[in-house]
Every structure is written in structure tokens, then in C-alpha cells.
Design a protein around this motif. Structure first.
Motif, PDB file in Angstrom:
ATOM      1  N   PHE A  71       0.769  -1.175   0.034  1.00 21.02           N
ATOM      2  CA  PHE A  71      -0.188   0.178   0.118  1.00 21.02           C
ATOM      3  C   PHE A  71       0.831   1.397   0.116  1.00 21.02           C
ATOM      4  CE2 PHE A  71      -1.947   3.228   2.667  1.00 21.02           C
ATOM      5  CZ  PHE A  71      -2.953   3.759   1.704  1.00 21.02           C
ATOM      6  N   ALA A  72       1.804   1.320   0.812  1.00 14.06           N
ATOM      7  CA  ALA A  72       2.841   2.444   0.969  1.00 14.06           C
ATOM      8  C   ALA A  72       3.509   2.648  -0.541  1.00 14.06           C
ATOM      9  CB  ALA A  72       3.928   2.117   1.719  1.00 14.06           C
ATOM     10  N   ALA A  73       3.843   1.637  -0.876  1.00 14.51           N
ATOM     11  CA  ALA A  73       4.330   1.619  -2.524  1.00 14.51           C
ATOM     12  C   ALA A  73       3.143   2.314  -3.557  1.00 14.51           C
ATOM     13  CB  ALA A  73       5.095   0.475  -3.134  1.00 14.51           C
ATOM     14  N   SER A  74       2.162   1.704  -3.269  1.00 15.31           N
ATOM     15  CA  SER A  74       0.945   2.295  -4.100  1.00 15.31           C
ATOM     16  C   SER A  74       0.753   3.836  -4.093  1.00 15.31           C
ATOM     17  CB  SER A  74      -0.398   1.613  -4.113  1.00 15.31           C
ATOM     18  OG  SER A  74      -0.764   1.902  -2.895  1.00 15.31           O
ATOM     19  N   ILE A  75       0.865   4.459  -3.291  1.00 12.65           N
ATOM     20  CA  ILE A  75       0.595   5.775  -2.970  1.00 12.65           C
ATOM     21  C   ILE A  75       1.868   6.752  -3.170  1.00 12.65           C
ATOM     22  CG2 ILE A  75      -1.314   5.133  -1.436  1.00 12.65           C
ATOM     23  CD1 ILE A  75      -0.161   6.196   0.865  1.00 12.65           C
ATOM     24  N   ASN A  76       2.896   6.005  -3.109  1.00 10.76           N
ATOM     25  CA  ASN A  76       4.106   6.888  -2.983  1.00 10.76           C
ATOM     26  C   ASN A  76       4.425   7.747  -4.308  1.00 10.76           C
ATOM     27  OD1 ASN A  76       6.719   7.594  -1.937  1.00 10.76           O
ATOM     28  ND2 ASN A  76       7.584   6.257  -3.382  1.00 10.76           N
ATOM     29  N   GLY A  77       4.400   8.985  -4.308  1.00 10.35           N
ATOM     30  CA  GLY A  77       4.565   9.651  -5.470  1.00 10.35           C
ATOM     31  C   GLY A  77       3.862  11.017  -5.333  1.00 10.35           C
ATOM     32  N   GLY A  78       4.192  12.046  -6.444  1.00 10.36           N
ATOM     33  CA  GLY A  78       3.396  13.182  -6.458  1.00 10.36           C
ATOM     34  C   GLY A  78       3.697  13.953  -5.123  1.00 10.36           C
ATOM     35  N   ASN A  79       2.336  14.197  -4.374  1.00 17.62           N
ATOM     36  CA  ASN A  79       2.540  15.015  -3.186  1.00 17.62           C
ATOM     37  C   ASN A  79       2.623  14.203  -2.118  1.00 17.62           C
ATOM     38  OD1 ASN A  79       0.055  14.228  -3.162  1.00 17.62           O
ATOM     39  ND2 ASN A  79      -0.918  16.488  -2.869  1.00 17.62           N
ATOM     40  N   LEU A  80       2.943  12.877  -2.008  1.00 18.37           N
ATOM     41  CA  LEU A  80       2.922  11.897  -1.046  1.00 18.37           C
ATOM     42  C   LEU A  80       4.170  11.275  -1.018  1.00 18.37           C
ATOM     43  CD1 LEU A  80      -0.592  10.365  -0.951  1.00 18.37           C
ATOM     44  CD2 LEU A  80       0.246  12.085   0.113  1.00 18.37           C
ATOM     45  N   ILE A  81       5.100  11.598   0.023  1.00 19.12           N
ATOM     46  CA  ILE A  81       6.243  10.630   0.177  1.00 19.12           C
ATOM     47  C   ILE A  81       5.898   9.378   1.399  1.00 19.12           C
ATOM     48  CG2 ILE A  81       8.666  10.665   0.981  1.00 19.12           C
ATOM     49  CD1 ILE A  81       8.326  13.707   0.390  1.00 19.12           C
ATOM     50  N   SER A  82       5.806   8.511   0.881  1.00 21.55           N
ATOM     51  CA  SER A  82       5.316   7.257   1.602  1.00 21.55           C
ATOM     52  C   SER A  82       6.739   6.450   2.396  1.00 21.55           C
ATOM     53  CB  SER A  82       4.316   6.245   1.012  1.00 21.55           C
ATOM     54  OG  SER A  82       3.743   5.413   1.647  1.00 21.55           O
ATOM     55  N   PHE A  83       6.296   6.167   3.729  1.00 17.07           N
ATOM     56  CA  PHE A  83       7.490   5.135   4.240  1.00 17.07           C
ATOM     57  C   PHE A  83       6.747   3.961   4.633  1.00 17.07           C
ATOM     58  CE2 PHE A  83      10.772   8.039   6.576  1.00 17.07           C
ATOM     59  CZ  PHE A  83      10.985   9.259   5.514  1.00 17.07           C
ATOM     60  N   GLY A  84       7.595   2.907   4.616  1.00 17.17           N
ATOM     61  CA  GLY A  84       7.344   1.578   4.990  1.00 17.17           C
ATOM     62  C   GLY A  84       7.387   1.360   6.496  1.00 17.17           C
ATOM     63  N   SER A  85       7.219  -0.108   6.724  1.00 21.56           N
ATOM     64  CA  SER A  85       7.332  -0.514   7.845  1.00 21.56           C
ATOM     65  C   SER A  85       7.514  -2.111   7.919  1.00 21.56           C
ATOM     66  CB  SER A  85       6.106  -0.185   8.902  1.00 21.56           C
ATOM     67  OG  SER A  85       6.182  -0.802  10.337  1.00 21.56           O
ATOM     68  N   VAL A  86       8.454  -2.473   9.169  1.00 22.02           N
ATOM     69  CA  VAL A  86       8.529  -3.843   9.303  1.00 22.02           C
ATOM     70  C   VAL A  86       8.047  -4.218  10.777  1.00 22.02           C
ATOM     71  CG1 VAL A  86      10.340  -4.301   7.583  1.00 22.02           C
ATOM     72  CG2 VAL A  86      11.136  -3.596  10.013  1.00 22.02           C
ATOM     73  N   PHE A  87       7.691  -5.512  11.019  1.00 21.51           N
ATOM     74  CA  PHE A  87       7.397  -5.958  12.444  1.00 21.51           C
ATOM     75  C   PHE A  87       8.672  -6.568  12.836  1.00 21.51           C
ATOM     76  CE2 PHE A  87       5.505  -8.724  15.572  1.00 21.51           C
ATOM     77  CZ  PHE A  87       4.936  -7.736  16.339  1.00 21.51           C
ATOM     78  N   PRO A  88       9.319  -6.135  13.883  1.00 20.20           N
ATOM     79  CA  PRO A  88      10.588  -6.550  14.461  1.00 20.20           C
ATOM     80  C   PRO A  88      10.611  -7.974  14.648  1.00 20.20           C
ATOM     81  CG  PRO A  88      10.167  -4.396  15.415  1.00 20.20           C
ATOM     82  CD  PRO A  88       8.895  -4.937  14.706  1.00 20.20           C
TER      83      PRO A  88
END
Length: 244
Positions: A144-161
Motif C-alpha cells: 500500500f505504501a508503494a502504491s501511494i508513493n509519488g506526487g505530493n505523497l512521500i510514503s514510508f514503509g514498516s517492518v514488524f521486528p
């Protein structure tokens, strides 16, 4: 202790006046020493002294009480924003509102809702901080983060430790073109200075990613908290990349 207004400068005032007011505010801020006692830390003395300088830059003319207007050559970035896939957005926002003690959300939690609010308030870009609250979520969260990344949105990912493929997922996050990682120690159930985090932090550094921590007291969770100042101080020694 507190300030009710940061800068009295009206939109359209000269840059010189804006700068003078900001500098005066900074000087007066340094004159106040704020005693901050970390809550719920009863076992030892935890009083620390902090100096606060708060400077607010708001671009749009409607915010006349908190306004320093430098014109359209400057970019306003909201570095801590959230949005969710449409099918879960409303449920997620309602849950977060309840967990925060009833704070009223300013959007409906969707990507479109966030972008409409950005347009309304003059925000040029927003950093969307996604979070994987369990091991099975992380792939979907990062997709999901990758799908909205770009334009006026800079998206960060996450991992579960505690996920078995945490390090591999970090590599996938890098390959997806995401700039950084968001951790929420209380949602994810870990302490930032836990030894198990060392290889994760090392991998993040090797990949050149930015790390954002939700830190300190959290209204929605009971103590102890996973990212208190003393724990963050120890954890930062293990990083080779930017940490926020």
C-alpha cells in the motif's frame, strides 16, 4: 508554561519584520527553562531540563495568528501524516480516535481525504507513515505504501521486528522505492534499545533508509513505554543512518 501565539506578524509583512520576530521569539524562549519529568518512571530520578524553541511557519493567509509568509518559493511539508486503504480507512480512524481519548480526526483516513486537507491548508507534500502492527501485515502495508508513493505523497514503509523475514522485507522496501521506515514500539511490542534490534538497525543503515520512531508517552498505551529518552539515547548508538 506555554505560549498562546508564536508570531504576531500578519501575512504580507516584510521579510525583515518576520525574521526579527522569529529571532526575538527564539531569544525569549531560551530565557525559560522547562522542567520535564518523564511520567511513570518511579524507580529512579528522571527529571531532565530542556530548552524549547518553537518556530511555526504557516504559508496560507488564513492563519493570521501563527503566520510567517515567505511567499510561494517555500515548500511546506507535513512530515507526519497517515492514511489507509479505502476499505479500512473509516474503521482505522475511528479506532485511533477512540485510543487517543476522543480526538476529532481532520480527514476520513483515505488518500483522497488527506490530499484534500493538504490542498485546503496549503501543504505541498506529506510524509505518510505506515505501520505494520503484526508480522502478517507488513507485506500488505508496504505494498500500500508503494502504491501511494509519488506526487505530493512521500510514503514510508514498516517492518514488524519479530517477523522471520524482517531483514528481507527491508530489502523489498528499498526496492519499492520507499525512503524510510516507521516503528511504533508500543504498537509493535518492543523496546528501542533491545539487543534484538541491532541487526535490524544495521540493515537499515546499509540500505540508506531513514528511520522514524513514535517516541515517548502514548495516551493509548499503559507504561512502560518502548521509546523513552533514555532508551532512545542507547539505541541511537547502533544507527548509521538518519533517525527521527
Amino acid at each position: 508554561f506555554g505560549f498562546t501565539r508564536v508570531c504576531s506578524t500578519k501575512p504580507g509583512a516584510s521579510t525583515r519584520r518576520c525574521v526579527v520576530e522569529v529571532l526575538l521569539f527564539a531569544v525569549f524562549s531560551l530565557a525559560f527553562q522547562v522542567r520535564y519529568e518523564i511520567p511513570h518512571q518511579k524507580s529512579r530520578s528522571s527529571e531532565r531540563d530542556f530548552y524549547y524553541i518553537i518556530i511555526v511557519f504557516i504559508k496560507k493567509k488564513r492563519y493570521t495568528n501563527l503566520c510567517i509568509n515567505f511567499g510561494d518559493d517555500f515548500m511546506l511539508i507535513d512530515f507526519h501524516a497517515h492514511c489507509f486503504p479505502e476499505k479500512i480507512a473509516l474503521r482505522a480512524v475511528e479506532k485511533l480516535s477512540f485510543a487517543s481519548g476522543g480526538l476529532h480526526p481532520n480527514t476520513d483516513g483515505t488518500v483522497r481525504g488527506l490530499q484534500e486537507l493538504m490542498a485546503k491548508t496549503g501543504v505541498d507534500k506529506a510524509v505518510v507513515l505506515n505501520i505494520a502492527t503484526n508480522a502478517t501485515q507488513q507485506k500488505n502495508v508496504n505494498d500500500f505504501a508503494a502504491s501511494i508513493n509519488g506526487g505530493n505523497l512521500i510514503s514510508f514503509g514498516s517492518v514488524f521486528p519479530d517477523s522471520e523475514d524482517c531483514l528481507e522485507e527491508l530489502e523489498r522496501i528499498k526496492a519499492l522505492g520507499l525512503k524510510g521506515i516507521k516503528f511504533h514500539p508500543d504498537y509493535q511490542g518492543f523496546n528501542v534499545d533491545d539487543e534484538k534490534m541491532k541487526p535490524i538497525y544495521k540493515k537499515i543503515g546499509q540500505l540508506g533508509l531513514i528511520t522514524v520512531f513514535h517516541a515517548g508517552f502514548d495516551y493509548g498505551f499503559p507504561p512502560p513505554y518502548g521509546a523513552t529518552p533514555d532508551k532512545m539515547e542507547r539505541a541511537l548508538k547502533w544507527f548509521e543512518s538518519p533517525v527521527i
